[in-house]
Every structure is written in structure tokens, then in C-alpha cells.
Design a protein around this motif. Structure first.
Motif, PDB file in Angstrom:
ATOM      1  N   LEU A  20       0.859  -1.178   0.000  1.00  0.00           N
ATOM      2  CA  LEU A  20       0.000   0.000   0.000  1.00  0.00           C
ATOM      3  C   LEU A  20       0.898   1.231   0.000  1.00  0.00           C
ATOM      4  N   CYS A  43      -2.857   3.862  -2.981  1.00  0.00           N
ATOM      5  CA  CYS A  43      -3.159   2.751  -3.882  1.00  0.00           C
ATOM      6  C   CYS A  43      -2.290   1.547  -3.553  1.00  0.00           C
ATOM      7  N   ARG A  44      -2.749   0.391  -3.940  1.00  0.00           N
ATOM      8  CA  ARG A  44      -1.961  -0.846  -3.826  1.00  0.00           C
ATOM      9  C   ARG A  44      -1.359  -1.123  -5.189  1.00  0.00           C
ATOM     10  N   SER A  93       7.723  -0.267  -6.630  1.00  0.00           N
ATOM     11  CA  SER A  93       6.395   0.157  -6.159  1.00  0.00           C
ATOM     12  C   SER A  93       6.095   1.584  -6.599  1.00  0.00           C
ATOM     13  N   ASP A 128       2.594  -7.093   2.130  1.00  0.00           N
ATOM     14  CA  ASP A 128       1.719  -6.388   3.071  1.00  0.00           C
ATOM     15  C   ASP A 128       2.348  -5.100   3.613  1.00  0.00           C
ATOM     16  N   GLU A 135       3.504  -1.158   4.037  1.00  0.00           N
ATOM     17  CA  GLU A 135       2.901   0.162   3.850  1.00  0.00           C
ATOM     18  C   GLU A 135       4.025   1.151   3.571  1.00  0.00           C
TER      19      GLU A 135
END
Length: 89
Positions: free
Chosen positions: A3, A19-20, A29, A77, A79
Motif C-alpha cells: 500500500l 493505492c496498492r 512500487s 503487506d 505500507e
């Protein structure tokens, strides 16, 4: 998928929706985010692709170590939080 979230201050300048995205490093990413929201790139990275001087990128609460090539690993998972550092007096 990690995320990616941005400081609300950045949202005042351009669209900066959380956004993911796919990616196993911070760089991968962020490139995925910039593909969706190209206007963000120049606020986060300089013309050499490094994190701008007054921008900080955190992965799971820890500031990234590699600000130049963005090789810090991220988990599915994780952030990633991007904020602008405040300066002045």
C-alpha cells in the motif's frame, strides 16, 4: 501488494491517492504508482530518479536507507508512506 500512501500536503499540489501496487522494492512500487499517477513523480523524485531532498519515504514506519536507487525491499503487506519534510524557522 504494498500500500502506497502520500501526505495530505502533497494532495494539495496534485492527485495523490493511496493505492496498492505490485513491487518488491520501493523503486518498483513507486514506478507502479507513477504509471497510474504520473503527476506525482516530479514531487517525489528528482531528475536523477532519487528521492528529493525534502521528501521522506517510510516502509512500515522506517525511513528508507537507499534514497538514490530505491532498492529497499518491501513485502506484499508493506505500507509505504511518502511525506514532505518541513523546514524553515
Amino acid at each position: 501488494m504494498p500500500l502506497v500512501e502520500f501526505t495530505p500536503n502533497l494532495a494539495r499540489q496534485t492527485s495523490a491517492e493511496a493505492c496498492r501496487v505490485e513491487g518488491s522494492t520501493v523503486g518498483e512500487s513507486l514506478q507502479a504508482v507513477f504509471a497510474k499517477q504520473p503527476g506525482l513523480r516530479s514531487y517525489v523524485l528528482d531528475d536523477q530518479g532519487a528521492v528529493r531532498h525534502h521528501v521522506v519515504v517510510f516502509v512500515d514506519g522506517t525511513a528508507v536507507k537507499d534514497r538514490r536507487t530505491l532498492s529497499d525491499a518491501v513485502r506484499a503487506d508493506s505500507e509505504i508512506f511518502i511525506m514532505q519534510a518541513l523546514s524553515g524557522g
